[in-house]
Design an enzyme around this catalytic site. Structure first.
Site, short mmCIF file in Angstrom:
data_model
loop_
_atom_site.label_atom_id
_atom_site.label_comp_id
_atom_site.label_asym_id
_atom_site.label_seq_id
_atom_site.Cartn_x
_atom_site.Cartn_y
_atom_site.Cartn_z
N CYS A 15 -24.67 6.22 26.34
CA CYS A 15 -25.76 7.46 25.84
C CYS A 15 -27.33 6.95 25.97
CB CYS A 15 -25.86 8.05 24.41
SG CYS A 15 -23.44 8.50 24.80
N HIS A 17 -31.58 12.84 19.70
CA HIS A 17 -30.19 12.87 20.56
C HIS A 17 -29.36 13.52 19.04
CE1 HIS A 17 -27.55 10.32 22.16
NE2 HIS A 17 -27.01 10.45 20.70
N GLU A 63 -30.77 9.49 12.76
CA GLU A 63 -31.93 10.29 13.25
C GLU A 63 -33.04 11.07 12.50
OE1 GLU A 63 -33.17 11.89 17.62
OE2 GLU A 63 -31.04 11.95 16.87
N LYS A 112 -28.16 19.25 22.62
CA LYS A 112 -26.81 19.18 22.45
C LYS A 112 -25.55 20.50 22.11
CE LYS A 112 -26.54 13.72 23.06
NZ LYS A 112 -27.90 14.21 23.17
N HIS A 147 -22.59 17.42 24.77
CA HIS A 147 -23.05 15.47 25.02
C HIS A 147 -22.67 15.06 26.09
CE1 HIS A 147 -24.22 11.85 24.56
NE2 HIS A 147 -23.86 10.96 23.42
N PHE A 183 -24.51 3.71 22.14
CA PHE A 183 -23.07 3.07 21.70
C PHE A 183 -23.66 1.30 22.11
CE2 PHE A 183 -18.81 5.78 21.72
CZ PHE A 183 -19.26 6.43 20.34
#
Length: 491
Positions: A240, A380, A391, A411, A416, A476
């Site tokens: 991502c 994110h 985050e 998002k 996403h 990831f």
């Protein structure tokens, strides 16, 4: 703005029907202060220094050393500006209308229509339900190519048109100094899936495009072929975070003097049965099927996973003097950025967020930007239990409690987009700088008890004179990335 005729073997008709109806207004925002000397604690990873004309990589051996960086204005400094924006998203395929929809709080999330998912526990996504490729891609390519490739080609060519790269201008470019880096998390997943089904019948059923169109590098390759751009062309796959890695590497090619222009960003299209099922198996997706528009809710206490999206975002980066000579509009300047790795877990962020903090701190230090100058973060924030909170905690640890700091998550409106998410969010960030408006956090109705809602944008758009904006993407594998954008003041 003139439109481009991007005729080539892969594009059978010109893009003359595409017009930019959005006048580009000059920014009246304050320019950020620059610190001459900065001190930062260094952990792991690599940092790209955009403003001083050099690239500094910080190794693991330096991880516990304190270091001081003295900023120097160099005569041959190569600065990077954003001159074109392209987007293919669940909210449309025009970067400027995309941002307008974000400001209005429009969501692209609904029931999945592309296939029967009635037996799945997750039946919602942010799909691209229609996309015209006329004038952008040949019918042959549009019919056979994977969605991620189609999205990238359309977004990339629209970024060129937005930057005023007409057929005439394109002919005058030194194409050996023009490059393409389009990242992707999954590449041609649909083509791969079709191939798996075909081989069950017979090897004779396999498409000759099975291998080429499934490769993650093919979006960059085909776009470069279509344009005749012979500079660096490749793909980056860091899940991502792929888009941010691509943007920073593209900027680095310009800094080093390899190129003058780079198309960069990301594209993904994995809303197919195996894509959704795979993330269901990871327990990553929201199951709020009864109310799709409420499913994506970053930082909300009732979040239950992210919503899959699809699409592409592409930025045209240009060396400042090259852009000035063309007389093109400049949206924003890239001040720098950083890349680090958690080295912790394949899907979960580090529990103390050390990689995220390190990434943001290094981006600031190497770019010569003071923490108090950053007043906007496009986070994110995927709407997952661990991701959102880690985050947020990393941001507070890095920036402290800055009363001017505002943070939102794109998002919440488009889901996403995996490897394309960072590029779509970069487009939203650059547009926020240009317009002075930041979009709302959708569905933030019951903020998590561990976050201070005063830092987060509310349910309505907000006016903000952005000094410096940070766009974060984490993937990831523990891949962390932060990019710093700022208004370009013409100096």
């Amino acid at each position: 703005m003139e439109t481009a005729s991007l005729a080539s073997p892969l594009c059978t008709s010109p893009a003359a029907n595409y017009r930019n109806y959005h006048a580009l207004k000059s920014s009246m925002l304050k320019s950020p202060k620059r610190h001459k000397k900065l001190t930062s604690r260094c952990n792991i990873g690599s940092t790209f220094c955009i403003r001083n004309g050099t690239t500094m990589a910080v190794s693991a051996a330096q991880s516990e050393k304190e270091f001081v960086i003295t900023k120097k204005k160099e005569t041959g400094e190569r600065r990077i500006v954003v001159t074109g924006l392209g987007a293919v998203t669940p909210l449309g395929d025009d970067a400027h209308l995309f941002h307008t929809s974000l400001l209005e709080g429009v969501t692209g999330i609904s029931d999945i229509h592309g296939f029967d998912c009635s037996e799945f526990p997750t039946r919602i996504a942010a799909e691209i339900k229609s996309l015209s490729t006329d004038g952008w891609i040949s019918p042959k390519i549009a019919k056979k190519a994977d969605k991620y490739l189609i999205y990238a080609l359309v977004a990339g060519k629209k970024a060129l048109v937005d930057a005023g790269i007409t057929e005439q201008v394109s002919g005058e470019l030194d194409k050996s100094r023009c490059g393409v880096i389009i990242g992707s998390a999954m590449g041609g997943l649909r083509v791969l899936n079709d191939g798996f089904e075909a081989i069950k019948v017979s090897y004779k059923k396999m498409s000759p495009f099975y291998i080429p169109y499934s490769l993650t590098n093919m979006a960059s390759a085909v776009l470069a072929m279509d344009l005749g751009w012979a500079g660096p062309s490749y793909s980056i796959n860091t899940a991502c975070a792929s888009s941010n890695y691509s943007i920073l590497n593209a900027a680095n090619h310009i800094i080093k003097g390899d190129t003058d222009i780079m198309l960069c960003g990301g594209s993904d299209g994995m809303i197919i049965p195996s894509g959704i099922a795979g993330l269901i198996a990871c327990n990553a997706l929201s199951q709020r099927n009864s109310d799709p528009t409420k499913a994506a809710r970053p930082w909300d206490a009732d979040r239950d996973g992210f919503v899959m999206g699809e699409g592409a975002g592409v930025l045209l980066l240009e060396e400042l003097e090259h852009a000035k000579k063309r007389g093109t509009n400049i949206y924003a300047e890239i001040l720098g950025g950083s890349l680090t790795c958690d080295a912790y877990h394949i899907t979960a962020p580090h529990p103390e967020g050390v990689g995220m903090v390190s990434c943001m701190e290094k981006a600031l230090a190497q770019s010569g930007v003071a923490k108090e100058d950053v007043n906007y973060i496009n986070a994110h924030a995927p709407s997952t239990r661990l991701g959102d909170l880690r985050e947020y905690q990393a941001v507070i640890r890095c920036f402290g409690k800055n009363p001017e700091l505002r943070m939102n998550s794109t998002k919440s409106l488009i889901g996403h987009l995996l490897g394309a998410s960072g590029a779509a969010e970069a487009v939203a960030t650059v547009k926020a700088i240009q317009t002075g408006w930041i979009h709302p956090n959708l569905n933030l109705e019951n903020p998590d008890k561990h976050v201070d809602a005063k830092v987060l944008v509310g349910p309505k758009k907000e006016r903000l004179d952005i000094k410096v904006a940070m766009s974060n993407s984490f993937g990831f594998g523990g891949h962390n990335s932060s990019i710093l954008f700022a208004p370009f003041k013409g100096n």
